[in-house]
Design an enzyme around this catalytic site. Structure first.
Site, PDB file in Angstrom:
ATOM      1  N   SER A 157       0.866  -1.178   0.000  1.00 47.50           N
ATOM      2  CA  SER A 157       0.000   0.000   0.000  1.00 47.50           C
ATOM      3  C   SER A 157       0.905   1.231   0.000  1.00 47.50           C
ATOM      4  CB  SER A 157      -0.882  -0.036   1.261  1.00 47.50           C
ATOM      5  OG  SER A 157      -1.614   1.162   1.391  1.00 47.50           O
TER       6      SER A 157
ATOM      7  N   LYS B  56      -1.250  -0.986  -4.349  1.00 48.92           N
ATOM      8  CA  LYS B  56      -2.424  -0.172  -3.990  1.00 48.92           C
ATOM      9  C   LYS B  56      -1.932   1.243  -3.767  1.00 48.92           C
ATOM     10  CE  LYS B  56      -4.808   0.283   0.455  1.00 48.92           C
ATOM     11  NZ  LYS B  56      -5.512  -0.471   1.509  1.00 48.92           N
TER      12      LYS B  56
ATOM     13  N   LYS C  14      -3.019   5.232  -2.501  1.00 50.70           N
ATOM     14  CA  LYS C  14      -4.000   6.058  -1.801  1.00 50.70           C
ATOM     15  C   LYS C  14      -4.413   7.187  -2.740  1.00 50.70           C
ATOM     16  CE  LYS C  14      -3.964   4.017   2.235  1.00 50.70           C
ATOM     17  NZ  LYS C  14      -5.188   3.453   2.837  1.00 50.70           N
TER      18      LYS C  14
ATOM     19  N   ASP D 238      -7.323   3.265  -2.990  1.00 52.85           N
ATOM     20  CA  ASP D 238      -8.008   3.332  -1.693  1.00 52.85           C
ATOM     21  C   ASP D 238      -8.245   4.797  -1.332  1.00 52.85           C
ATOM     22  OD1 ASP D 238      -9.010   3.006   0.850  1.00 52.85           O
ATOM     23  OD2 ASP D 238      -7.224   2.046   1.693  1.00 52.85           O
TER      24      ASP D 238
ATOM     25  N   GLU E 171     -11.306   0.893  -3.308  1.00 52.74           N
ATOM     26  CA  GLU E 171     -11.546   0.632  -1.889  1.00 52.74           C
ATOM     27  C   GLU E 171     -12.148   1.852  -1.189  1.00 52.74           C
ATOM     28  OE1 GLU E 171      -7.998  -0.844  -0.023  1.00 52.74           O
ATOM     29  OE2 GLU E 171      -8.783  -0.662   2.018  1.00 52.74           O
TER      30      GLU E 171
ATOM     31  N   ASP F 217     -13.897  -1.311   3.225  1.00 52.82           N
ATOM     32  CA  ASP F 217     -12.980  -1.432   4.360  1.00 52.82           C
ATOM     33  C   ASP F 217     -13.700  -0.842   5.582  1.00 52.82           C
ATOM     34  OD1 ASP F 217     -11.008  -0.915   6.293  1.00 52.82           O
ATOM     35  OD2 ASP F 217      -9.515  -0.151   4.912  1.00 52.82           O
TER      36      ASP F 217
ATOM     37  N   LYS G 195      -9.822  -6.683   7.950  1.00 49.78           N
ATOM     38  CA  LYS G 195      -8.787  -6.352   8.936  1.00 49.78           C
ATOM     39  C   LYS G 195      -9.278  -6.918  10.257  1.00 49.78           C
ATOM     40  CE  LYS G 195      -7.376  -1.975   6.844  1.00 49.78           C
ATOM     41  NZ  LYS G 195      -7.474  -0.505   6.923  1.00 49.78           N
TER      42      LYS G 195
ATOM     43  N   GLY H 206      -4.203  -4.003   6.152  1.00 48.34           N
ATOM     44  CA  GLY H 206      -3.151  -3.789   7.145  1.00 48.34           C
ATOM     45  C   GLY H 206      -3.349  -2.477   7.867  1.00 48.34           C
TER      46      GLY H 206
HETATM   47  O1  OSB Z   1      -7.182   2.009   4.659  1.00 51.69           O
HETATM   48  O2  OSB Z   1      -6.108   0.241   4.365  1.00 51.69           O
HETATM   49  C1  OSB Z   1      -6.194   1.331   4.913  1.00 51.69           C
HETATM   50  C2  OSB Z   1      -3.037   2.094   6.937  1.00 51.69           C
HETATM   51  C3  OSB Z   1      -3.582   2.720   8.046  1.00 51.69           C
HETATM   52  C4  OSB Z   1      -4.941   2.921   8.097  1.00 51.69           C
HETATM   53  C5  OSB Z   1      -5.756   2.495   7.041  1.00 51.69           C
HETATM   54  C6  OSB Z   1      -5.218   1.842   5.930  1.00 51.69           C
HETATM   55  C7  OSB Z   1      -3.832   1.677   5.879  1.00 51.69           C
HETATM   56  C8  OSB Z   1      -3.142   1.082   4.740  1.00 51.69           C
HETATM   57  C9  OSB Z   1      -1.786   0.458   5.013  1.00 51.69           C
HETATM   58  O3  OSB Z   1      -3.539   1.124   3.597  1.00 51.69           O
HETATM   59  C10 OSB Z   1      -1.781  -1.009   4.882  1.00 51.69           C
HETATM   60  C11 OSB Z   1      -0.508  -1.624   5.404  1.00 51.69           C
HETATM   61  O4  OSB Z   1      -0.447  -1.963   6.600  1.00 51.69           O
HETATM   62  O5  OSB Z   1       0.406  -1.794   4.603  1.00 51.69           O
HETATM   63 MG    MG Z   2      -8.413   0.911   3.322  1.00 54.18          MG
END
Ligand code: OSB
Ligand code: MG
Length: 379
Positions: free
Chosen positions: A144, A170, A172, A197, A222, A247, A271, A299
């Site tokens: 991510s 992925k 953001k 995401d 996402e 999510d 999660k 994660g």
């Molecule tokens: O939305 O998936 C998410 C990290 C912190 C809070 C929300 C998210 C995330 C990530 C990181 O996308 C995922 C990772 O642990 O690599």
């Molecule tokens: Mg997410």
């Protein structure tokens, strides 16, 4: 089989690079580590709440309070026969899923070690190969990637992760930093497995933005709309060919059932922290399988303690999409477990086979990142 002591630790681990999402920038990851002891066995869990109520309403302060005053007394005052007994006991406490999941994870590790089974074995991750059932030795993982200063910087970050072996990326997105990022990546990497995401940064009025990425061959979009929403996502999913993945809207198997049956999404990010623990995560996994909906493991920038549980659950058969499970060093200079989690040149990660979480907590590394500790004992 009695749990005699439970220890909470607030830890702060500096990230190797800031992680930016639509809800903020993180540079240091603060989590609560839960340790349970009894019968000479130690179990470890990680609570993935963070400093502020940005991803969810939980914070480390609320989780500490709920663990200290409600959840830990429940475990010390009752005799548990299995980790699956915990959700029923804890059901009196409304919400606070991350606090629940941190303690439940430590219980899973403790019971698994007592039976000399790995977490993957405890979760029944074995899959049929010819006439026998075998546990997957490795899983395909993804990365991510946070928001970067420019599209060009994002392209270079992604190039680096691809060269390390990751086969699913992925990114953001947030308003004003969305379609252009997808186009820049697709121009450079036309065929990689790519997903976005939004962390709830849009409304239905932004549907055109998602239509503009509908031909980019994304694996999924996402959580485009509000956290907790199902209804608006149904309307958006109707407009798109690309699968929506939820999510922040999914806190339980009941939420998952509503979202899948009503067409709010076609994929679910599981999660364990967000849904209250592994027991509930497995329920969602099984329910999604019945609906022919793929799931993948999300994660929360976990240390090796939380990562170990995520890797184990991601070896269940309907986790058919790569998870946000990257190598320890993608997040941290030094992890608090040994061996650290690694990703090979094919983008795969080994599933620990030892008892419980299957990795050792390095006490000195844990002490180095500990901000505060508190011990609770059975009366
Ligand atoms: O939305 O998936 C998410 C990290 C912190 C809070 C929300 C998210 C995330 C990530 C990181 O996308 C995922 C990772 O642990 O690599
Ligand atoms: Mg997410």
């Amino acid at each position: 089989m009695t749990i005699e002591r439970i220890e909470l630790r607030l830890i702060a681990m500096p990230l190797v690079a800031p992680f930016e999402t639509s809800f903020g920038i993180e540079t240091v990851e603060e989590h609560i580590i839960v340790r349970v002891d009894g019968d000479g066995i130690t179990g470890w869990g990680e609570c993935v709440a963070s400093e502020g109520p940005w991803y969810s309403y939980e914070t480390n302060q609320t989780a500490w309070h709920v663990l200290r005053d409600f959840l830990i007394p429940l475990v010390l005052e009752n005799e548990l026969r299995a980790p699956q007994d915990f959700p029923g006991l804890a059901a009196r406490v409304r919400g606070h899923n991350m606090a629940k999941a941190g303690l439940e994870a430590a219980l899973w590790d403790w019971f698994a070690k007592a039976q000399n089974k790995s977490l993957a074995e405890m979760f029944n991750a074995a899959q049929q190969v010819d006439a026998t059932y075998v546990l997957p030795q490795e899983i395909t993982v993804g990365v991510s990637v946070g928001l970067q200063a420019t599209p060009a910087a994002l392209v270079e970050q992604v190039r680096g992760f691809l060269s390390e072996g990751y086969t699913r990326i992925k990114i953001k997105i947030k308003p004003q930093r969305d379609v252009a990022l997808v186009r820049a990546l697709r121009a450079e990497f036309p065929t990689i497995r790519l997903q976005v995401d939004a962390n709830s940064a849009y409304t239905l009025a932004d549907a055109d933005i998602f239509r503009a990425m509908d031909d980019a061959n994304l694996l999924l979009i996402e959580q485009p709309l509000s956290n907790d929403d199902i209804f608006q996502h149904i309307k958006l999913q109707r407009e798109l060919k690309t699968a929506i993945c939820l999510d922040e809207s999914i806190h339980s198997a009941e939420d998952a059932e509503a979202a899948l049956e009503l067409g709010a999404c076609r994929i679910i990010n599981i999660k364990p922290g967000r849904v209250g623990g592994f027991t509930q995560a497995i329920k969602i996994h099984d329910l999604a399988a019945k609906h022919n909906a793929p799931v993948w493991c999300g994660g929360m920038l976990e240390s090796g303690i939380g990562r170990a549980g995520n890797v184990a659950i991601a070896s269940l058969p309907n986790f058919t999409l790569p998870g946000d499970l990257s190598a320890s060093r993608r997040y941290y200079q030094t992890d608090i477990v040994e061996p650290e989690f690694q990703v090979n040149a094919q983008g795969k990660m080994r599933v620990p086979t030892g008892a419980g979480i299957g990795v050792e907590v390095v006490q000195k590394n844990l002490d180095d990142v500990t901000i505060s500790t508190r011990m609770f004992r059975k009366k």
